[in-house]
Design a protein around this motif. Structure first.
Motif, PDB file in Angstrom:
ATOM      1  N   PRO A   1       0.817  -1.216   0.000  1.00  0.00           N
ATOM      2  CA  PRO A   1       0.000   0.000   0.000  1.00  0.00           C
ATOM      3  C   PRO A   1       0.850   1.266   0.000  1.00  0.00           C
ATOM      4  O   PRO A   1       1.976   1.276   0.494  1.00  0.00           O
ATOM      5  CB  PRO A   1      -0.819  -0.118   1.290  1.00  0.00           C
TER       6      PRO A   1
ATOM      7  N   TYR B   1      -0.035   8.333   1.551  1.00  0.00           N
ATOM      8  CA  TYR B   1       0.176   9.702   1.081  1.00  0.00           C
ATOM      9  C   TYR B   1       0.320  10.619   2.292  1.00  0.00           C
ATOM     10  O   TYR B   1      -0.561  10.666   3.147  1.00  0.00           O
ATOM     11  CB  TYR B   1      -0.993  10.143   0.200  1.00  0.00           C
TER      12      TYR B   1
ATOM     13  N   LYS C   1      -5.251  10.272  -6.738  1.00  0.00           N
ATOM     14  CA  LYS C   1      -4.361   9.166  -6.394  1.00  0.00           C
ATOM     15  C   LYS C   1      -4.490   8.072  -7.454  1.00  0.00           C
ATOM     16  O   LYS C   1      -5.419   7.275  -7.439  1.00  0.00           O
ATOM     17  CB  LYS C   1      -4.717   8.621  -5.008  1.00  0.00           C
TER      18      LYS C   1
ATOM     19  N   ARG D   1      -2.977   3.352  -5.330  1.00  0.00           N
ATOM     20  CA  ARG D   1      -3.090   3.189  -3.878  1.00  0.00           C
ATOM     21  C   ARG D   1      -2.226   2.028  -3.400  1.00  0.00           C
ATOM     22  O   ARG D   1      -1.974   1.885  -2.207  1.00  0.00           O
ATOM     23  CB  ARG D   1      -4.545   2.984  -3.474  1.00  0.00           C
ATOM     24  N   THR D   2      -1.802   1.166  -4.324  1.00  0.00           N
ATOM     25  CA  THR D   2      -0.862   0.085  -4.035  1.00  0.00           C
ATOM     26  C   THR D   2       0.146  -0.001  -5.166  1.00  0.00           C
ATOM     27  O   THR D   2      -0.140   0.421  -6.291  1.00  0.00           O
ATOM     28  CB  THR D   2      -1.575  -1.281  -3.894  1.00  0.00           C
TER      29      THR D   2
ATOM     30  N   CYS E   1       0.555  10.002  -8.375  1.00  0.00           N
ATOM     31  CA  CYS E   1      -0.552  10.911  -8.096  1.00  0.00           C
ATOM     32  C   CYS E   1      -0.292  12.243  -8.776  1.00  0.00           C
ATOM     33  O   CYS E   1       0.823  12.513  -9.225  1.00  0.00           O
ATOM     34  CB  CYS E   1      -0.761  11.099  -6.589  1.00  0.00           C
TER      35      CYS E   1
END
Length: 218
Positions: free
Chosen positions: A104, A107, A122, A125-126, A174
């Motif tokens: 993961p 942020y 984003k 996320r992983t 991101c």
């Protein structure tokens, strides 16, 4: 990386009736792959709480009938209505052999672009990483503090360690995008204000010089 210890029992019967009986007793049927042959076992559903219901990634230490295996969670099935764990697949790992795992992304930071009305998107996320088991991180950190509106954070700019990211270097983790609520960058305004003040002082000086020149001619 933190390891969660799970104590279970090997099982010989893997039929539907036996599996149903295990679930009715609060046990989760599991399979461990990656070794010489698959290992079927079961463990109490509560034993998986810290491994499954967590924002971070962890390895598992499986203690099964006097034997210990290092593993990572490979696949998990939930009941569509109750969300109870129905089945888990594990993959055996070995200390001196690299393994690929999904980690993961956390942020962190306060983006200037977001403060000024931008939206943080984003993209990931992983992330997939490859490393020796002892070097696997629980999570990786992406610092968004430097991002202004329109900026992107590439995978080459996030936390580095003794692992390899299995993504191209141009992967955008991101970005801060514009929105209807956008306002001008306050810091840029201050810089422009300072430049404007300096320009005004220059103009005033030039005007005074010109007036002085006219007086001397008189």
């Amino acid at each position: 990386m933190k390891s969660i210890t799970i104590t279970g029992s090997k099982r010989e019967s893997v039929g539907k009736k036996a599996t149903k009986a295990l679930r009715n007793a609060g046990e989760v049927p599991c399979v461990l792959y990656g070794g010489d042959e698959p290992v079927h076992f079961n463990a109490p559903e509560l034993a998986f709480k810290e491994l499954v219901y967590t924002p971070d990634a962890h390895t598992a230490t499986l203690e099964l009938g006097g034997e210990t295996f290092m593993a990572i969670l490979q696949d998990i099935q939930f009941h569509p209505v109750t969300d109870r764990i129905l089945h888990i697949d594990f993959y055996q790992i070995f200390e001196g052999k690299e393994v690929t795992m999904t980690i993961p992304v956390h942020y962190e930071g306060n983006s200037r672009g977001v403060r000024n009305g931008g939206v943080l998107r984003k993209t990931y996320r992983t992330l997939r990483v490859k490393a020796l088991p002892k070097n696997l991180p629980d999570f990786v950190v992406a610092d968004i503090s430097p991002l202004k509106i329109g900026d992107k954070l590439y995978i080459t700019e996030i936390e580095k360690g003794e692992w390899k990211y299995l993504h191209p270097d141009n992967t955008v983790v991101c970005q801060v995008r514009t929105s209807r609520n956008i306002i001008e960058d306050l810091e840029d305004e201050e810089e422009e204000g300072e430049e404007g003040a300096e320009g005004a002082e220059g103009e005033e000086g030039a005007a005074e010089g010109a007036e002085g020149g006219e007086e001397s001619k008189e």
